[in-house]
Design a protein around this motif. Structure first.
Motif, PDB file in Angstrom:
ATOM      1  N   GLU A 176      -6.878  -5.178  -7.898  1.00 15.75           N
ATOM      2  CA  GLU A 176      -5.985  -5.299  -6.757  1.00 15.75           C
ATOM      3  C   GLU A 176      -6.104  -6.683  -6.129  1.00 15.75           C
ATOM      4  O   GLU A 176      -7.074  -7.006  -5.469  1.00 15.75           O
ATOM      5  CB  GLU A 176      -6.332  -4.216  -5.732  1.00 15.75           C
ATOM      6  CG  GLU A 176      -5.289  -4.086  -4.641  1.00 15.75           C
ATOM      7  CD  GLU A 176      -5.536  -2.868  -3.744  1.00 15.75           C
ATOM      8  OE1 GLU A 176      -5.578  -1.740  -4.280  1.00 15.75           O
ATOM      9  OE2 GLU A 176      -5.696  -3.068  -2.528  1.00 15.75           O
ATOM     10  N   THR A 177      -5.103  -7.501  -6.402  1.00  8.74           N
ATOM     11  CA  THR A 177      -5.019  -8.815  -5.774  1.00  8.74           C
ATOM     12  C   THR A 177      -3.747  -8.788  -4.940  1.00  8.74           C
ATOM     13  O   THR A 177      -2.650  -8.864  -5.482  1.00  8.74           O
ATOM     14  CB  THR A 177      -4.902  -9.920  -6.862  1.00  8.74           C
ATOM     15  OG1 THR A 177      -5.817  -9.633  -7.904  1.00  8.74           O
ATOM     16  CG2 THR A 177      -5.194 -11.286  -6.281  1.00  8.74           C
ATOM     17  N   PRO A 178      -3.863  -8.602  -3.642  1.00  9.16           N
ATOM     18  CA  PRO A 178      -2.659  -8.391  -2.841  1.00  9.16           C
ATOM     19  C   PRO A 178      -1.661  -9.545  -2.946  1.00  9.16           C
ATOM     20  O   PRO A 178      -2.064 -10.716  -2.990  1.00  9.16           O
ATOM     21  CB  PRO A 178      -3.198  -8.269  -1.414  1.00  9.16           C
ATOM     22  CG  PRO A 178      -4.634  -7.891  -1.574  1.00  9.16           C
ATOM     23  CD  PRO A 178      -5.085  -8.554  -2.841  1.00  9.16           C
ATOM     24  N   ALA A 179      -0.383  -9.210  -2.958  1.00 17.33           N
ATOM     25  CA  ALA A 179       0.663 -10.232  -2.900  1.00 17.33           C
ATOM     26  C   ALA A 179       0.693 -10.811  -1.489  1.00 17.33           C
ATOM     27  O   ALA A 179       0.327 -10.135  -0.528  1.00 17.33           O
ATOM     28  CB  ALA A 179       2.012  -9.599  -3.215  1.00 17.33           C
ATOM     29  N   THR A 180       1.131 -12.036  -1.373  1.00 17.73           N
ATOM     30  CA  THR A 180       1.248 -12.623  -0.035  1.00 17.73           C
ATOM     31  C   THR A 180       2.700 -12.709   0.407  1.00 17.73           C
ATOM     32  O   THR A 180       2.991 -13.114   1.514  1.00 17.73           O
ATOM     33  CB  THR A 180       0.642 -14.034  -0.002  1.00 17.73           C
ATOM     34  OG1 THR A 180       1.332 -14.821  -0.976  1.00 17.73           O
ATOM     35  CG2 THR A 180      -0.835 -14.002  -0.322  1.00 17.73           C
ATOM     36  N   SER A 181       3.626 -12.298  -0.478  1.00 18.79           N
ATOM     37  CA  SER A 181       5.038 -12.434  -0.129  1.00 18.79           C
ATOM     38  C   SER A 181       5.532 -11.258   0.718  1.00 18.79           C
ATOM     39  O   SER A 181       6.671 -11.247   1.128  1.00 18.79           O
ATOM     40  CB  SER A 181       5.880 -12.550  -1.397  1.00 18.79           C
ATOM     41  OG  SER A 181       5.600 -11.467  -2.248  1.00 18.79           O
ATOM     42  N   ASN A 182       4.701 -10.266   0.943  1.00 17.96           N
ATOM     43  CA  ASN A 182       5.092  -9.190   1.856  1.00 17.96           C
ATOM     44  C   ASN A 182       3.862  -8.711   2.609  1.00 17.96           C
ATOM     45  O   ASN A 182       2.730  -8.878   2.143  1.00 17.96           O
ATOM     46  CB  ASN A 182       5.777  -8.050   1.110  1.00 17.96           C
ATOM     47  CG  ASN A 182       4.886  -7.403   0.072  1.00 17.96           C
ATOM     48  OD1 ASN A 182       3.914  -6.730   0.389  1.00 17.96           O
ATOM     49  ND2 ASN A 182       5.197  -7.640  -1.199  1.00 17.96           N
ATOM     50  N   GLN A 183       4.083  -8.115   3.778  1.00 14.50           N
ATOM     51  CA  GLN A 183       2.959  -7.788   4.662  1.00 14.50           C
ATOM     52  C   GLN A 183       2.042  -6.716   4.099  1.00 14.50           C
ATOM     53  O   GLN A 183       0.875  -6.647   4.453  1.00 14.50           O
ATOM     54  CB  GLN A 183       3.475  -7.369   6.038  1.00 14.50           C
ATOM     55  CG  GLN A 183       4.489  -6.241   6.012  1.00 14.50           C
ATOM     56  CD  GLN A 183       4.613  -5.561   7.370  1.00 14.50           C
ATOM     57  OE1 GLN A 183       3.628  -5.129   7.933  1.00 14.50           O
ATOM     58  NE2 GLN A 183       5.829  -5.491   7.894  1.00 14.50           N
ATOM     59  N   LEU A 184       2.528  -5.909   3.173  1.00 11.28           N
ATOM     60  CA  LEU A 184       1.687  -4.856   2.620  1.00 11.28           C
ATOM     61  C   LEU A 184       0.794  -5.375   1.488  1.00 11.28           C
ATOM     62  O   LEU A 184      -0.266  -4.832   1.228  1.00 11.28           O
ATOM     63  CB  LEU A 184       2.598  -3.729   2.093  1.00 11.28           C
ATOM     64  CG  LEU A 184       1.948  -2.404   1.771  1.00 11.28           C
ATOM     65  CD1 LEU A 184       1.434  -1.747   3.051  1.00 11.28           C
ATOM     66  CD2 LEU A 184       2.964  -1.478   1.090  1.00 11.28           C
ATOM     67  N   GLY A 185       1.247  -6.429   0.822  1.00  7.85           N
ATOM     68  CA  GLY A 185       0.495  -6.926  -0.327  1.00  7.85           C
ATOM     69  C   GLY A 185       0.847  -6.207  -1.618  1.00  7.85           C
ATOM     70  O   GLY A 185       0.123  -6.247  -2.602  1.00  7.85           O
ATOM     71  N   ALA A 186       2.004  -5.486  -1.625  1.00  9.48           N
ATOM     72  CA  ALA A 186       2.427  -4.737  -2.808  1.00  9.48           C
ATOM     73  C   ALA A 186       3.188  -5.661  -3.759  1.00  9.48           C
ATOM     74  O   ALA A 186       3.749  -6.673  -3.343  1.00  9.48           O
ATOM     75  CB  ALA A 186       3.325  -3.578  -2.398  1.00  9.48           C
ATOM     76  N   LYS A 187       3.208  -5.292  -5.049  1.00 11.25           N
ATOM     77  CA  LYS A 187       3.872  -6.160  -6.023  1.00 11.25           C
ATOM     78  C   LYS A 187       4.982  -5.490  -6.837  1.00 11.25           C
ATOM     79  O   LYS A 187       5.838  -6.173  -7.367  1.00 11.25           O
ATOM     80  CB  LYS A 187       2.847  -6.716  -7.010  1.00 11.25           C
ATOM     81  CG  LYS A 187       1.793  -7.623  -6.392  1.00 11.25           C
ATOM     82  CD  LYS A 187       0.885  -8.131  -7.491  1.00 11.25           C
ATOM     83  CE  LYS A 187      -0.272  -8.943  -6.971  1.00 11.25           C
ATOM     84  NZ  LYS A 187      -1.220  -9.242  -8.070  1.00 11.25           N
TER      85      LYS A 187
END
Ligand SMILES: Cc1cc2nc3c(=O)[nH]c(=O)nc-3n(C[C@H](O)[C@H](O)[C@H](O)COP(=O)(O)OP(=O)(O)OC[C@H]3O[C@@H](n4cnc5c(N)ncnc54)[C@H](O)[C@@H]3O)c2cc1C
Lengths: 292, 794
Positions: free
Chosen positions: B730-741
């Protein structure tokens, strides 16, 4: 997926069925017998067949069930694949038939589809015909002119064509008991529930440490099921060794004329027949080969 | 008010799906279940020829057939039917034939509609189809993509060439890398291959169906579609009806995989028929029609060159594609290869990259989005090429990948294709996969079988992948010439009782949004999961939206939901402060209640909701009710990635491939519902493995679809697929506040090359270098025979 309109009758005796067929024919109707409907209904829904009259054999009790005749078993034409695959008499005396029926399609189709329907439909890729051929079954037919029996060698006549004449129905098949024989049905498919690309039905009798006699039926190697006669002769007297059996099976495709389709061309099918014949015979005599 | 214990957060919980109860107990509402008073039924008359002029149509016998109300031909509707839309003209000079729903003069693929029968029952309509007498003058057909590219035979008489467009990306021109020609010229090794992406059929479970009710002020269409909002807009544009006069409802929809991301001729025809007859009309396709004419996917020839130094550092990649459009451009047909263009460099740091695709017409069903849409094709190509390069260099394929991938310390990383990957950790995913797989033991077993010359050889397939999903930043879509944006819209409505309605522009058709969105909102608002109701799939309920495809729903639609929930909290806070006569700064919000910090004084969401509804005592000037809406436009794509490892046996006697072990470690960022994710991964893997081993849409030379039923189009079932070993990093995404991909496409993208690489790995030492997909037993066996006769055995 809607068939053309058709008339429907569901007789309760063979005699009634035969007279319905005779009447329909004399009236010029294009009449079809309906067994489990697993082949007939799909082609009607695709409008590849549009009979004007359908006679359903499903309400005739005498057409289904298995009886022990002493040296042989008689299996009613309307016996579903599932029953053939699980019946104790068949398991005891003709396990090849049970094993073959268990490879047909999926549970739903096996509960509706019948042994008689599969044999009369005679799809080149169908499994039951090759087994019946190897087993030297006798086909019992009834028609307006009376009853007659046809040997397996004469029953399958061409692409989707059998000895059953217009106005006739298959009532049962009679299969000798194969006590003392080993058997195996080796079916090759790409996915689990598929028609055979090629399959081999093998019956083998071992005596004195060598193969005494073998009967091999081939599925989907021509427009009809075939016996692999060259291999049958080569196996007679063959030692119970993997190498010797493989050598005998190298001729399994002799005299075959397989089709080419999306699952493989004729050359591939010829090759497969030899491999599957070897595997079927090895399994029938309880030998295994090192493969991994 | 008594303080309650903090409930377990919903996000991260493997909740059973709330939508399943009605689906599995048969209380479902698929389009074909709709029955309206006086409803008429449609059946299509389709061309048996792949290319022909229509010279005459005699409908008189059909018209006289019992129950038939009307028969319409292309000529009958020529003035009103318009041309089906293509929303993605990839280049300004893109060529496309006009695309009437009912052909008027010429048909260009077998199955194209030439007339429609409208009758009182489906059976009557179907019977009358046989009675429509169409005269055709057959024209030459062009079926093979490479042949079509030569223009010797034209797929349309109205076009001068089969070429629709050529789209190019070049790293030197874009300033994202160096020049490809030089890079390849300066390489120690250059591997050149042509790979084939066979044509696939999406084969969703529910065949497409449309019901149109023309009575009333608005025309209402129910359709088995992924895109009710886009469909409404496109119907309005195509037919010149005001958008406000059309309502589109996507009720329960049984799968799509991109196959229902389309504006179909059948939808347009059902609308035209209903309007003309003044009665509701229904059309439901048969499975045969679905396989024949619902758009197909993939279908590319990939000409690839990859250069490297002798120690395995890739110097550049050159991609030259032929992409089979089929006979027409559907909604985004032309953009599919372009979506792939950004992914050929995958997880790697290539210094130079050139991509060009030639979009070509053939006389086949048109292609369009199919699970992954362009990205599986790209991943397949690069992952196959990395294996080929490893083979050429005599290097372990995993080691070659490691040498070239972006290290986790190097993120954010701008790729040679110009995308900015925000986060990722390929090392971690790979390490975890290796641990679960037993790589070294399997390699040892493989060696043993090679040395013993075993009949059944062992192969190990590797695929590392990333994809761009969360489609999409609207500006990027604009730059790519796509007609619409990539935002998503949501509303959160708190009812007087404190129950919450979430309205989403995403249009679930099997994904489980009802459950996942409820989990998101339950956490955010502190209300029980059961108290959240998700509404979607009806343009009158969810007025704005851009629907579901491209693994976008959570990363874009889910973020709109969260943003709307946050607005509700803001307003609730003002009301709570007013109610408790406290200052907003002193309020704490937790577990659905606002508490005045340091006191026992609190007020619950339900109380606030009722206060907002009754409006007896709201702050001055505040509007009643506790509702909000939000639109989220992502700043960047999201980039899930993963490492997939597959071990398989190849029976050299029969050519049969049996997958023994499949390990996939996916990094899809933060997970809302692990059970739904698992389902997406399993289904995706099945579809990707199906491309590698089983499925192919095959036409004969005359243009007839040979694989026109499930007897010949081989969709594998559960017994044909391995037991998957799945895990995640799990490496959170930074393009959305949840970190989902996004996880909708991951399995499909990664698994195809893993399997094909494994098949080749098993028999490469016997001289086999390539096998076209699907790797059927017969193809594998023939490849082995050919290798034997050409002395390929080492
Ligand atoms: C999805 C699916 C998968 C299948 N897979 C396989 C498979 O793997 N292997 C395999 O072998 N088969 C397979 N089948 C076919 C199945 O075995 C059918 O049951 C069989 O082919 C026909 O049997 P039926 O009883 O359904 O006959 P029907 O479909 O009712 O009839 C078939 C034909 O035989 C005629 N007929 C039937 N009974 C008689 C009779 N007693 N006398 C005279 N004529 C008769 C009918 O008129 C008709 O022409 C599959 C079928 C389906 C639908």
């Amino acid at each position: 997926m809607i068939p053309s309109a058709f008339d429907y009758a569901a007789p309760t005796t063979v005699a009634e069925a035969l007279s319905l067929l005779a009447d329909a024919e004399s009236a010029g109707d294009d009449v079809k017998v309906l067994a489990g409907g697993q082949s007939l209904i799909p082609v009607m829904k695709l409008r590849l067949a549009d009979p004007s009259m359908v006679v359903d054999l499903g309400r005739i009790p005498s057409l289904s069930g298995i009886t022990d005749d002493g040296g042989s078993l008689t299996i009613g034409a309307m016996t579903p694949h599932h029953t053939v695959a699980t019946d104790p008499l068949i398991a005891a005396f003709v396990p090849l038939l049970a094993q073959t029926a268990a490879t047909v399609a999926d549970p739903q189709v096996r509960h509706r589809g019948t042994i008689g329907g599969a044999l009369v439909h005679a799809d080149p890729a169908g499994d039951m015909p090759a087994a019946a051929l190897a087993l030297e079954a006798v086909f019992n037919l009834s028609g307006a002119g009376g009853n007659r029996s046809v040997n397996s060698a004469d029953f399958f006549q061409g692409y989707f064509t059998t000895a059953v004449q217009e106005g006739e129905i298959l009532t049962s098949i009679t299969v000798p008991k194969y006590t003392g024989w080993g058997s195996h049905y080796e079916k090759f498919t790409r996915v689990s529930q598929q028609w055979s690309i090629v399959a081999v039905a093998a019956l083998v009798r071992v005596e004195g440490g060598v193969i005494a006699q073998a009967r091999l039926g081939l599925t989907n190697m021509a427009s009809t099921p075939l016996r692999a006669s060259s291999t049958e002769s080569a196996l007679a007297g063959c030692a119970l060794e993997v190498g010797a059996i493989a050598a005998a099976c190298a001729n399994a495709a002799d005299g075959t004329e397989p089709a080419s389709d999306l699952n493989g061309d004729a050359a591939y099918r010829r090759h497969l027949a030899t491999v599957l014949a070897k595997r079927a015979v090895l399994a029938a005599v309880g030998l295994s080969e090192e493969r991994g | 008010m008594t303080a309650t214990a903090t409930p377990r957060p919903e996000v991260g919980t493997a909740r059973l799906r709330k939508e399943d109860a009605h689906l599995i107990t048969g209380r479902s509402r698929f389009t074909d279940n709709m029955v309206l008073p006086g409803m008429l039924h449609l059946a299509m008359v389709r061309s048996p020829f792949a290319h022909a002029k229509i010279t005459a149509i005699d409908v008189s016998a059909a018209q006289a057939s019992p129950g038939v109300m009307a028969v319409l031909t292309g000529a009958d509707v020529a003035a009103e039917q318009g041309s089906l839309p293509n929303a993605w003209p990839v280049t300004p000079d893109q060529k496309a034939p006009s695309h009437p729903s009912i052909a008027v003069e010429e048909v260009a693929f077998a199955g194209e509609i030439v007339a429609v029968v409208i009758a009182r029952s489906v059976a009557a309509a179907r019977d009358a189809v046989e009675l429509v007498d169409v005269d055709y003058d057959e024209l030459p057909v062009v079926m093979d993509l490479e042949e079509a590219a030569t223009d010797k035979v034209l797929a349309h008489t109205s076009l001068e060439s089969n070429k629709s467009a050529t789209w190019v990306f070049d790293s030197a021109e874009a300033g994202t890398g160096t020049a490809i020609a030089e890079a390849l010229a300066n390489s120690d090794v250059v591997v050149e291959r042509t790979l084939y992406q066979q044509r696939l059929i999406p084969a969703f479970m529910e065949p497409r169906s449309t019901v149109v009710d023309p009575t009333g002020e608005q025309i209402t269409m129910w359709s088995a579609t992924q895109i009710p909002h886009i469909l409404r807009l496109m119907l309005a544009l195509t037919l010149g009806i005001p958008e406000s006069k059309v309502r589109v409802i996507a009720p329960d929809v049984g799968g799509g995989f991109g196959g229902k991301l389309q504006v179909t001729p059948e939808e347009v025809i059902t609308l035209l028929a209903a309007r003309r007859m003044g009665k509701p009309c229904k059309f439901t396709e048969t499975r045969s029609e679905s396989l024949q004419v619902a758009h197909h996917g993939r279908a590319q020839v990939q000409r690839l060159k990859i250069g490297a130094t002798k120690d395995g550092i890739v110097t550049g990649l050159h991609v030259d594609l032929l992409a089979d459009m089929g006979a027409y451009l559907g909604l985004i047909t032309s953009g599919i290869p372009v979506l792939g263009a950004f992914m050929y460099n995958s997880i790697y740091k290539f210094p130079a990259y050139h991509f060009e695709c030639h979009n070509i017409f053939t006389n086949k069903a048109w292609t369009d989005a199919y699970r992954g849409a362009g990205r599986p094709e790209a991943t397949f190509a690069i992952e196959r090429m990395m294996d080929e390069l490893a083979g050429e260099l005599g290097m372990d394929p995993l080691e070659l990948r490691e040498k070239n991938w972006i290290k986790h310390t190097e993120f954010p990383f701008t790729t040679v294709a110009g995308l900015e990957y925000d986060t990722g950790n390929y090392e971690a995913a790979t390490e975890k996969a290796l641990g679960l797989f037993g790589y070294d033991e399997l390699r040892a077993e493989q060696q043993r079988r090679r040395e013993s010359g075993a009949t059944v050889q062992l192969g190990i397939g590797i695929s590392t992948f990333t994809e761009m999903c969360g489609l999409a930043p609207s500006r990027v879509l604009g730059a790519l010439n796509y007609a619409a944006g990539g935002w998503e819209h949501a509303q959160v409505r708190v009812l007087p009782t404190g129950n919450v309605e979430v309205v989403t522009g995403s249009s679930a058709h099997g994904q489980g949004h009802e459950t996942a969105w409820s989990q998101l909102v339950a956490d955010r608002l502190g209300v029980p999961f059961e108290n959240v109701e998700v509404l979607h799939g009806d343009t009158q309920v969810s007025q704005r939206g851009l629907d579901t495809y491209g693994s976008r729903s959570l990363t874009v639609g889910g973020m709109a939901v969260l943003a709307a929930a946050d607005k509700v909290i803001e307003k609730a806070k003002t009301i709570a402060a007013h109610m408790m006569e406290a200052s907003e700064q002193d309020l704490e919000f937790a577990n659905g209640s606002f508490t005045v910090r340091g006191t026992e004084t609190s007020t619950s969401f339900g109380e606030i909701a009722f206060a907002a509804f009754s409006a007896h005592n709201l702050p001055d000037g505040m509007e009643p009710n506790l509702d909000s809406e939000a639109t989220f436009d992502p700043a960047n794509f999201s980039y899930p990635h993963g490492t997939h490892l597959a071990a398989m046996e190849v029976d050299t006697e029969t050519g049969q491939v049996t997958v023994l072990k499949y390990v996939c470690v996916d990094d899809i960022g933060v997970v809302v519902n692990p059970m739904i994710v698992e389902g997406q991964v399993h289904g995706g893997l099945a579809q990707g493995i199906a491309q590698a081993l089983y499925e192919e849409a095959v036409y004969d030379d005359a243009g007839t679809l040979v694989s026109g039923s499930f007897v010949d189009y081989l969709v594998p079932g559960a017994p044909d697929l391995p037991h998957y070993i799945t895990a995640r990093t799990e490496t959170p995404a930074t393009s959305n506040q949840l970190g989902a991909k996004g996880v909708g496409e991951a399995g499909t993208i990664a698994s195809t090359p893993a399997i094909v690489n494994g098949v080749l790995d098993a028999i490469r030492h016997l001289g086999v270098k390539d096998i076209k997909m699907p790797c059927t037993p017969s193809r594998v066996w023939h490849a082995l025979q050919e290798a034997k006769t050409t002395g390929g055995v080492q």
